[in-house]
Design a protein around this motif. Structure first.
Motif, PDB file in Angstrom:
ATOM      1  N   GLU A 226       0.828  -1.205   0.000  1.00  0.00           N
ATOM      2  CA  GLU A 226       0.000   0.000   0.000  1.00  0.00           C
ATOM      3  C   GLU A 226       0.861   1.254   0.000  1.00  0.00           C
ATOM      4  N   PHE A 227       1.957   1.232   0.753  1.00  0.00           N
ATOM      5  CA  PHE A 227       2.888   2.351   0.774  1.00  0.00           C
ATOM      6  C   PHE A 227       3.430   2.615  -0.628  1.00  0.00           C
ATOM      7  N   MET A 228       3.835   1.558  -1.317  1.00  0.00           N
ATOM      8  CA  MET A 228       4.415   1.720  -2.645  1.00  0.00           C
ATOM      9  C   MET A 228       3.389   2.174  -3.677  1.00  0.00           C
ATOM     10  N   SER A 229       2.116   1.923  -3.434  1.00  0.00           N
ATOM     11  CA  SER A 229       1.086   2.373  -4.379  1.00  0.00           C
ATOM     12  C   SER A 229       0.964   3.892  -4.401  1.00  0.00           C
ATOM     13  N   LEU A 230       1.591   4.570  -3.437  1.00  0.00           N
ATOM     14  CA  LEU A 230       1.534   6.029  -3.344  1.00  0.00           C
ATOM     15  C   LEU A 230       2.632   6.710  -4.156  1.00  0.00           C
ATOM     16  N   PHE A 231       3.573   5.921  -4.672  1.00  0.00           N
ATOM     17  CA  PHE A 231       4.676   6.457  -5.475  1.00  0.00           C
ATOM     18  C   PHE A 231       4.358   6.389  -6.951  1.00  0.00           C
ATOM     19  N   ARG A 232       4.833   7.390  -7.689  1.00  0.00           N
ATOM     20  CA  ARG A 232       4.747   7.299  -9.143  1.00  0.00           C
ATOM     21  C   ARG A 232       5.689   6.182  -9.577  1.00  0.00           C
ATOM     22  N   LYS A 233       5.373   5.545 -10.668  1.00  0.00           N
ATOM     23  CA  LYS A 233       6.177   4.404 -11.147  1.00  0.00           C
ATOM     24  C   LYS A 233       7.486   4.850 -11.789  1.00  0.00           C
ATOM     25  N   GLN A 234       7.480   6.023 -12.409  1.00  0.00           N
ATOM     26  CA  GLN A 234       8.641   6.460 -13.175  1.00  0.00           C
ATOM     27  C   GLN A 234       9.619   7.248 -12.313  1.00  0.00           C
ATOM     28  N   ASP A 235      10.756   6.647 -12.006  1.00  0.00           N
ATOM     29  CA  ASP A 235      11.917   7.309 -11.409  1.00  0.00           C
ATOM     30  C   ASP A 235      11.673   8.058 -10.096  1.00  0.00           C
ATOM     31  N   PRO A 236      10.936   7.500  -9.125  1.00  0.00           N
ATOM     32  CA  PRO A 236      10.811   8.209  -7.851  1.00  0.00           C
ATOM     33  C   PRO A 236      12.132   8.164  -7.083  1.00  0.00           C
ATOM     34  N   VAL A 237      12.270   9.097  -6.153  1.00  0.00           N
ATOM     35  CA  VAL A 237      13.457   9.170  -5.296  1.00  0.00           C
ATOM     36  C   VAL A 237      12.976   9.300  -3.856  1.00  0.00           C
ATOM     37  N   TRP A 238      13.618   8.566  -2.964  1.00  0.00           N
ATOM     38  CA  TRP A 238      13.258   8.615  -1.541  1.00  0.00           C
ATOM     39  C   TRP A 238      14.554   8.690  -0.743  1.00  0.00           C
ATOM     40  N   THR A 239      14.661   9.657   0.160  1.00  0.00           N
ATOM     41  CA  THR A 239      15.790   9.720   1.080  1.00  0.00           C
ATOM     42  C   THR A 239      15.232   9.589   2.486  1.00  0.00           C
ATOM     43  N   THR A 240      15.700   8.575   3.200  1.00  0.00           N
ATOM     44  CA  THR A 240      15.192   8.297   4.542  1.00  0.00           C
ATOM     45  C   THR A 240      15.696   9.330   5.542  1.00  0.00           C
ATOM     46  N   ALA A 241      15.123   9.311   6.729  1.00  0.00           N
ATOM     47  CA  ALA A 241      15.538  10.232   7.789  1.00  0.00           C
ATOM     48  C   ALA A 241      16.980   9.978   8.224  1.00  0.00           C
ATOM     49  N   HIS A 242      17.500   8.796   7.902  1.00  0.00           N
ATOM     50  CA  HIS A 242      18.885   8.462   8.243  1.00  0.00           C
ATOM     51  C   HIS A 242      19.834   8.701   7.071  1.00  0.00           C
ATOM     52  N   GLY A 243      19.323   9.324   5.997  1.00  0.00           N
ATOM     53  CA  GLY A 243      20.177   9.718   4.886  1.00  0.00           C
ATOM     54  C   GLY A 243      20.377   8.673   3.806  1.00  0.00           C
TER      55      GLY A 243
ATOM     56  N   ASP B  85      -3.027  11.525 -14.267  1.00  0.00           N
ATOM     57  CA  ASP B  85      -4.363  10.967 -14.504  1.00  0.00           C
ATOM     58  C   ASP B  85      -5.322  11.302 -13.366  1.00  0.00           C
ATOM     59  N   GLY B  86      -5.212  12.535 -12.851  1.00  0.00           N
ATOM     60  CA  GLY B  86      -6.124  13.014 -11.827  1.00  0.00           C
ATOM     61  C   GLY B  86      -5.805  12.583 -10.409  1.00  0.00           C
ATOM     62  N   ARG B  87      -4.680  11.886 -10.212  1.00  0.00           N
ATOM     63  CA  ARG B  87      -4.316  11.388  -8.883  1.00  0.00           C
ATOM     64  C   ARG B  87      -2.907  11.856  -8.509  1.00  0.00           C
ATOM     65  N   TRP B  88      -2.718  12.214  -7.246  1.00  0.00           N
ATOM     66  CA  TRP B  88      -1.420  12.650  -6.747  1.00  0.00           C
ATOM     67  C   TRP B  88      -0.573  11.449  -6.334  1.00  0.00           C
ATOM     68  N   PHE B  89       0.729  11.517  -6.683  1.00  0.00           N
ATOM     69  CA  PHE B  89       1.698  10.476  -6.335  1.00  0.00           C
ATOM     70  C   PHE B  89       2.967  11.125  -5.788  1.00  0.00           C
ATOM     71  N   ILE B  90       3.711  10.377  -4.988  1.00  0.00           N
ATOM     72  CA  ILE B  90       5.013  10.838  -4.506  1.00  0.00           C
ATOM     73  C   ILE B  90       6.021  10.642  -5.639  1.00  0.00           C
ATOM     74  N   ALA B  91       6.650  11.740  -6.050  1.00  0.00           N
ATOM     75  CA  ALA B  91       7.714  11.678  -7.056  1.00  0.00           C
ATOM     76  C   ALA B  91       9.078  11.654  -6.375  1.00  0.00           C
ATOM     77  N   ALA B  92       9.189  12.399  -5.273  1.00  0.00           N
ATOM     78  CA  ALA B  92      10.443  12.448  -4.517  1.00  0.00           C
ATOM     79  C   ALA B  92      10.104  12.809  -3.080  1.00  0.00           C
ATOM     80  N   ALA B  93      10.932  12.322  -2.171  1.00  0.00           N
ATOM     81  CA  ALA B  93      10.715  12.626  -0.759  1.00  0.00           C
ATOM     82  C   ALA B  93      12.034  12.628  -0.015  1.00  0.00           C
ATOM     83  N   GLN B  94      12.086  13.471   0.980  1.00  0.00           N
ATOM     84  CA  GLN B  94      13.263  13.590   1.868  1.00  0.00           C
ATOM     85  C   GLN B  94      12.718  13.751   3.270  1.00  0.00           C
ATOM     86  N   ASN B  95      13.188  12.935   4.185  1.00  0.00           N
ATOM     87  CA  ASN B  95      12.794  13.104   5.570  1.00  0.00           C
ATOM     88  C   ASN B  95      14.021  13.543   6.358  1.00  0.00           C
ATOM     89  N   THR B  96      13.823  14.455   7.276  1.00  0.00           N
ATOM     90  CA  THR B  96      14.894  14.956   8.123  1.00  0.00           C
ATOM     91  C   THR B  96      14.472  14.803   9.564  1.00  0.00           C
TER      92      THR B  96
END
Length: 143
Positions: A37-54, A127-138
């Motif tokens: 379910e978490f991954m369904s919130l990301f766009r499929k094309q080239d997302p980037v995620w940086t965790t709180a631990h870098g 397509d009318g829906r919001w997705f995570i393209a990139a994220a950074q947690n600090t």
């Protein structure tokens, strides 16, 4: 807390509501340790995620592999509440979202001894829906 809204589309309330709902889904998937379910919130094309631990993760497959490895069991002792505090619409289909992430016990009580998170999400509307393209947690340590 009121959400500050700025930018390109004048902050269409339907988009703000959809973004708040997406962040609520991030919270729900995290709290319930639901990597699919978490991954369904990301766009499929080239997302980037940086965790709180870098740890920087690039690409849907890489993020998914990491999430499926670390999320199950991650909420045994505590979890977090998420609150959208600011939305900047860069364009009508791109939003930058600031989130306040507060650690809480499994019963929902705040945990003052743990650092809070300040996620920043870059969202794209497809397509009318919001997705995570990139994220950074600090992590933010009190004091």
């Amino acid at each position: 807390m009121d959400i500050q809204v700025f930018g390109a589309n004048g902050g269409q309330q339907a988009d703000v509501d959809a973004i708040v709902q997406l962040v609520a889904e991030v919270e729900r998937a995290q709290q319930n340790e639901l990597p699919t379910e978490f991954m369904s919130l990301f766009r499929k094309q080239d997302p980037v995620w940086t965790t709180a631990h870098g740890k920087r993760l690039s690409g849907w497959d890489n993020i998914s592999e990491f999430t499926h490895k670390v999320l199950p069991g991650a909420m045994r002792q505590s979890t977090a509440r998420y609150e959208v505090v600011r939305v900047l619409f860069v364009r009508p289909d791109v939003a930058v979202v600031n989130v306040h992430q507060r650690p809480v016990t499994l019963d929902g009580e705040p945990i003052d001894s743990q650092p809070e998170g300040r996620p920043l999400y870059v969202l794209s509307k497809e397509d009318g829906r919001w997705f995570i393209a990139a994220a950074q947690n600090t992590q933010v340590h009190a004091g």
